[in-house]
Motif scaffolding. Structure first.
Motif, mmCIF file in Angstrom:
data_model
loop_
_atom_site.group_PDB
_atom_site.id
_atom_site.type_symbol
_atom_site.label_atom_id
_atom_site.label_comp_id
_atom_site.label_asym_id
_atom_site.label_seq_id
_atom_site.Cartn_x
_atom_site.Cartn_y
_atom_site.Cartn_z
ATOM 1 N N PHE A 135 35.829 36.678 39.740
ATOM 2 C CA PHE A 135 35.346 37.600 39.262
ATOM 3 C C PHE A 135 34.798 37.770 37.784
ATOM 4 O O PHE A 135 33.738 38.921 37.319
ATOM 5 C CB PHE A 135 36.519 39.109 39.485
ATOM 6 C CG PHE A 135 36.254 40.368 39.154
ATOM 7 C CD1 PHE A 135 34.609 40.993 39.886
ATOM 8 C CD2 PHE A 135 36.490 41.516 38.009
ATOM 9 C CE1 PHE A 135 34.686 42.542 39.443
ATOM 10 C CE2 PHE A 135 36.319 42.514 38.017
ATOM 11 C CZ PHE A 135 35.468 42.820 38.411
ATOM 12 N N ASP A 136 35.379 37.155 36.792
ATOM 13 C CA ASP A 136 34.574 37.068 35.576
ATOM 14 C C ASP A 136 33.021 36.805 35.186
ATOM 15 O O ASP A 136 32.456 36.927 34.526
ATOM 16 C CB ASP A 136 35.736 35.600 34.449
ATOM 17 C CG ASP A 136 35.580 34.502 35.464
ATOM 18 O OD1 ASP A 136 35.399 34.392 37.125
ATOM 19 O OD2 ASP A 136 36.046 33.688 35.193
ATOM 20 N N ILE A 137 32.789 36.098 36.095
ATOM 21 C CA ILE A 137 30.934 35.914 36.569
ATOM 22 C C ILE A 137 30.813 36.719 36.611
ATOM 23 O O ILE A 137 29.416 36.864 36.393
ATOM 24 C CB ILE A 137 30.828 34.590 38.287
ATOM 25 C CG1 ILE A 137 31.397 33.634 37.944
ATOM 26 C CG2 ILE A 137 29.115 34.229 37.387
ATOM 27 C CD1 ILE A 137 31.401 32.588 36.113
ATOM 28 N N LEU A 176 37.475 36.759 29.281
ATOM 29 C CA LEU A 176 36.680 36.249 30.637
ATOM 30 C C LEU A 176 37.520 35.241 31.324
ATOM 31 O O LEU A 176 36.365 34.690 31.449
ATOM 32 C CB LEU A 176 35.118 36.761 30.845
ATOM 33 C CG LEU A 176 34.938 38.305 30.371
ATOM 34 C CD1 LEU A 176 33.175 38.764 30.715
ATOM 35 C CD2 LEU A 176 35.440 39.905 30.967
ATOM 36 N N ARG A 177 38.588 35.562 31.681
ATOM 37 C CA ARG A 177 39.231 34.099 32.134
ATOM 38 C C ARG A 177 40.623 34.730 33.016
ATOM 39 O O ARG A 177 40.715 35.747 32.966
ATOM 40 C CB ARG A 177 39.321 32.780 31.483
ATOM 41 C CG ARG A 177 40.155 33.137 29.934
ATOM 42 C CD ARG A 177 40.841 31.877 29.140
ATOM 43 N NE ARG A 177 40.957 32.564 28.634
ATOM 44 C CZ ARG A 177 41.930 32.673 28.337
ATOM 45 N NH1 ARG A 177 43.445 32.771 28.818
ATOM 46 N NH2 ARG A 177 42.974 32.855 26.686
ATOM 47 N N PRO A 178 41.432 34.028 33.594
ATOM 48 C CA PRO A 178 42.335 34.423 34.220
ATOM 49 C C PRO A 178 43.260 34.542 33.214
ATOM 50 O O PRO A 178 43.243 33.746 31.679
ATOM 51 C CB PRO A 178 43.296 32.577 35.052
ATOM 52 C CG PRO A 178 41.322 31.953 35.309
ATOM 53 C CD PRO A 178 40.381 31.892 34.108
ATOM 54 N N LEU A 179 44.383 35.037 32.919
ATOM 55 C CA LEU A 179 44.948 35.651 31.790
ATOM 56 C C LEU A 179 46.159 35.628 32.062
ATOM 57 O O LEU A 179 46.892 34.966 33.434
ATOM 58 C CB LEU A 179 45.243 37.100 33.020
ATOM 59 C CG LEU A 179 43.448 38.240 32.091
ATOM 60 C CD1 LEU A 179 43.597 39.761 32.243
ATOM 61 C CD2 LEU A 179 43.176 37.684 30.805
ATOM 62 N N VAL A 196 42.753 42.646 37.641
ATOM 63 C CA VAL A 196 41.135 41.870 37.379
ATOM 64 C C VAL A 196 41.792 40.017 37.667
ATOM 65 O O VAL A 196 40.251 39.707 38.323
ATOM 66 C CB VAL A 196 40.856 42.259 35.718
ATOM 67 C CG1 VAL A 196 39.946 41.878 35.856
ATOM 68 C CG2 VAL A 196 40.258 43.873 35.939
ATOM 69 N N ASP A 197 43.099 39.679 37.096
ATOM 70 C CA ASP A 197 43.238 38.863 37.075
ATOM 71 C C ASP A 197 43.170 38.035 38.753
ATOM 72 O O ASP A 197 42.579 36.730 38.327
ATOM 73 C CB ASP A 197 44.416 39.170 36.292
ATOM 74 C CG ASP A 197 45.012 37.360 36.314
ATOM 75 O OD1 ASP A 197 44.509 36.666 35.457
ATOM 76 O OD2 ASP A 197 46.107 36.910 36.909
ATOM 77 N N GLN A 223 34.151 29.742 44.312
ATOM 78 C CA GLN A 223 35.186 28.268 44.530
ATOM 79 C C GLN A 223 36.450 29.601 44.088
ATOM 80 O O GLN A 223 36.751 29.953 42.994
ATOM 81 C CB GLN A 223 35.784 27.009 44.136
ATOM 82 C CG GLN A 223 34.305 26.968 45.098
ATOM 83 C CD GLN A 223 34.469 26.406 46.359
ATOM 84 O OE1 GLN A 223 35.280 25.808 46.466
ATOM 85 N NE2 GLN A 223 32.926 26.087 46.730
ATOM 86 N N ASN A 224 37.380 29.425 45.588
ATOM 87 C CA ASN A 224 38.966 29.899 44.886
ATOM 88 C C ASN A 224 39.959 29.218 43.961
ATOM 89 O O ASN A 224 39.482 27.658 44.363
ATOM 90 C CB ASN A 224 40.183 30.552 46.269
ATOM 91 C CG ASN A 224 41.280 30.732 46.003
ATOM 92 O OD1 ASN A 224 41.263 31.179 45.058
ATOM 93 N ND2 ASN A 224 42.417 30.847 47.436
ATOM 94 N N ARG A 225 40.383 29.616 43.147
ATOM 95 C CA ARG A 225 40.590 29.127 41.362
ATOM 96 C C ARG A 225 42.328 29.570 41.825
ATOM 97 O O ARG A 225 42.524 30.320 40.487
ATOM 98 C CB ARG A 225 40.014 29.333 40.571
ATOM 99 C CG ARG A 225 38.274 28.797 40.923
ATOM 100 C CD ARG A 225 37.732 28.573 40.251
ATOM 101 N NE ARG A 225 37.643 30.566 38.477
ATOM 102 C CZ ARG A 225 37.362 30.963 38.016
ATOM 103 N NH1 ARG A 225 37.142 30.200 36.647
ATOM 104 N NH2 ARG A 225 37.725 32.123 36.954
ATOM 105 N N PRO A 226 43.194 29.102 42.608
ATOM 106 C CA PRO A 226 44.545 29.688 42.622
ATOM 107 C C PRO A 226 45.534 29.309 41.431
ATOM 108 O O PRO A 226 46.065 29.293 40.906
ATOM 109 C CB PRO A 226 44.919 29.153 44.435
ATOM 110 C CG PRO A 226 44.133 28.445 44.023
ATOM 111 C CD PRO A 226 42.762 28.621 43.646
ATOM 112 N N GLY A 227 44.644 27.788 40.993
ATOM 113 C CA GLY A 227 45.747 26.838 39.212
ATOM 114 C C GLY A 227 44.850 26.661 38.935
ATOM 115 O O GLY A 227 46.309 26.162 38.494
ATOM 116 N N ASP A 228 44.118 28.246 38.517
ATOM 117 C CA ASP A 228 43.711 28.362 36.486
ATOM 118 C C ASP A 228 44.597 28.925 36.313
ATOM 119 O O ASP A 228 45.560 29.861 36.489
ATOM 120 C CB ASP A 228 42.781 29.475 36.815
ATOM 121 C CG ASP A 228 41.122 28.496 37.766
ATOM 122 O OD1 ASP A 228 40.129 28.616 37.323
ATOM 123 O OD2 ASP A 228 41.417 27.483 37.578
#
Length: 408
Positions: free
Chosen positions: A366-368, A73-76, A357-358, A403-408
């Motif tokens: 969405f992972d939260i 459950l994190r960016p893939l 999902v990613d 918060q938006n996380r585009p850089g993850d």
């Protein structure tokens, strides 16, 4: 020089232990993850919702993201998306491969029947003696058959992609989905999914008709000078179609998993792919290439052998008899092709679902939401479709968006 070291050059100074042991924070840095007690008087870091909380007074360093199902459950990454799609299909073979094969068999049988019917009409057609009415009827029949096949295939693929998103999304939380359970969950959303398919088909049809009218008008008006303009216009139309298709590719997933309508699903897909168009495009194209290569490698030898054995006859036959003799061969080839095409469609639907999902993880945290649902499932309170029990797009009702996380 003052301190615990004698005077002299640094390399000549023998080391001497300090008179008193140094405490935490006095120029002595702890080693990461070795469980030193947290300094008194300083607040301990707060754990994220759903993450393991260290015991009081202890700090255990990095904790890997939870992985309740097929993906963490994190960016893939690309490999995790491809592997997760394969694992989801393997864990739910009846709901994924079974549904895909059923759709492909239906489309394949209709295709064979329509093709045989059109070919049968060609046997009595003589282009030399045919009248204009017969010629017009044949062209109309061919266009009708082609339109039906395109419409049937497009609607079938859209429904298949939307339906198969449910078992893939449930596999993210390690939930298995059977064939009957899939249709029980997907049943209430079939009509909106058909509405989305009809809307997209009408949009593409009208756009294609307008493009053809424009190109024909330019050709008649400019004649020879219109060749370059027509070529540029066709290339620009293809590029625009590809761009829009990627922007709307997540619409079936949003419609099925979020319970929104067709227009809202298109808007959601547009929002999710903003800033991630090239990544989404690259992953989907790579998946299509992989599936196409595997399908052709398996289906081409089968087709060659089937037509080879079916074409060797000792006596010549009429056209009607040849068509009847070749019908079983066509059915076998179509069935084999349908099976492997269905497997490819199921895998592509899995990749699209995990991309959805990613993208939600990267943009909306969405992972939260999935972590909260995973905790709720441990206590027996959850929604059958992930994300719908949260009561909103970002989690529980009243929650602020992460918060938006585009850089993850």
């Amino acid at each position: 020089m003052s301190g615990n070291f004698p005077e002299g050059k640094p390399e000549d100074r023998p080391w001497q232990p300090p008179s008193e042991p140094q405490q935490w924070g006095e120029n002595l840095q702890p080693q990461w993850g070795q469980g030193q007690p947290w300094p008194q008087g300083q607040p301990a870091p707060q754990a994220q919702p759903g993450w393991p909380t260290p015991p009081p007074g202890q700090f255990h360093g990095y904790q890997a993201p939870p992985k309740p199902g097929i993906i963490p459950l994190r960016p893939l990454g690309l490999g995790e998306i491809l592997d997760g799609a394969f694992q989801a299909c393997r864990r739910n073979p009846l709901s994924t491969f079974g549904t895909a094969i059923l759709f492909q068999v239906i489309v394949g049988v209709v295709t064979v029947l329509l093709t045989v019917g059109l070919t049968g009409s060609l046997t009595s057609f003589d282009p030399v003696t045919a009248s204009s009415a017969e010629m017009t009827g044949l062209v109309a029949s061919a266009l009708s058959v082609g339109s039906v096949l395109v419409l049937l295939t497009s609607v079938g693929v859209l429904i298949l992609q939307g339906v198969l998103i449910i078992p893939i999304a449930r596999a993210v939380l390690n939930e298995r989905t059977g064939f009957a359970g899939l249709w029980k969950l997907a049943g209430p959303r079939i009509l909106p999914l058909l509405g989305l398919g009809g809307m997209l088909f009408l949009l593409w049809t009208v756009s294609l008709a307008v493009l053809i009218l424009i190109l024909v008008g330019l050709s008649l008006a400019l004649q020879d000078a219109a060749i370059a303009i027509v070529v540029i216009g066709v290339l620009a139309a293809v590029a625009a179609a590809v761009w829009l298709n990627i922007k709307w590719v997540m619409a079936p997933a949003a419609l099925m998993l979020e319970g929104v309508g067709p227009i809202a699903a298109l808007r959601r897909s547009w929002t999710l792919t903003t800033g991630n168009w090239w990544r989404t495009f690259g992953i989907l194209v790579l998946t299509s290439i992989i599936v196409s290569i595997i399908t052709q490698v398996v289906a081409a030898p089968v087709s060659f052998l089937a037509f080879g054995f079916g074409s060797f006859t000792s006596t010549p036959a009429s056209t009607e008899a040849a068509l009847l003799e070749s019908l079983p061969v066509l059915l076998v080839v179509q069935a084999v092709t349908a099976v492997f095409t269905a497997i490819g469609f199921a895998f592509q639907a899995g990749v699209t679902a995990l991309l959805y999902v990613d993208l939600r993880i990267r943009r909306e945290g969405f992972d939260i939401v999935l972590l909260r649902e995973n905790e709720a499932r441990a206590h027996g309170a959850y929604s059958p479709i992930p994300g719908q029990s949260a009561g909103g797009q970002f989690g529980h009702p009243g929650d602020a968006p992460p918060q938006n996380r585009p850089g993850d």
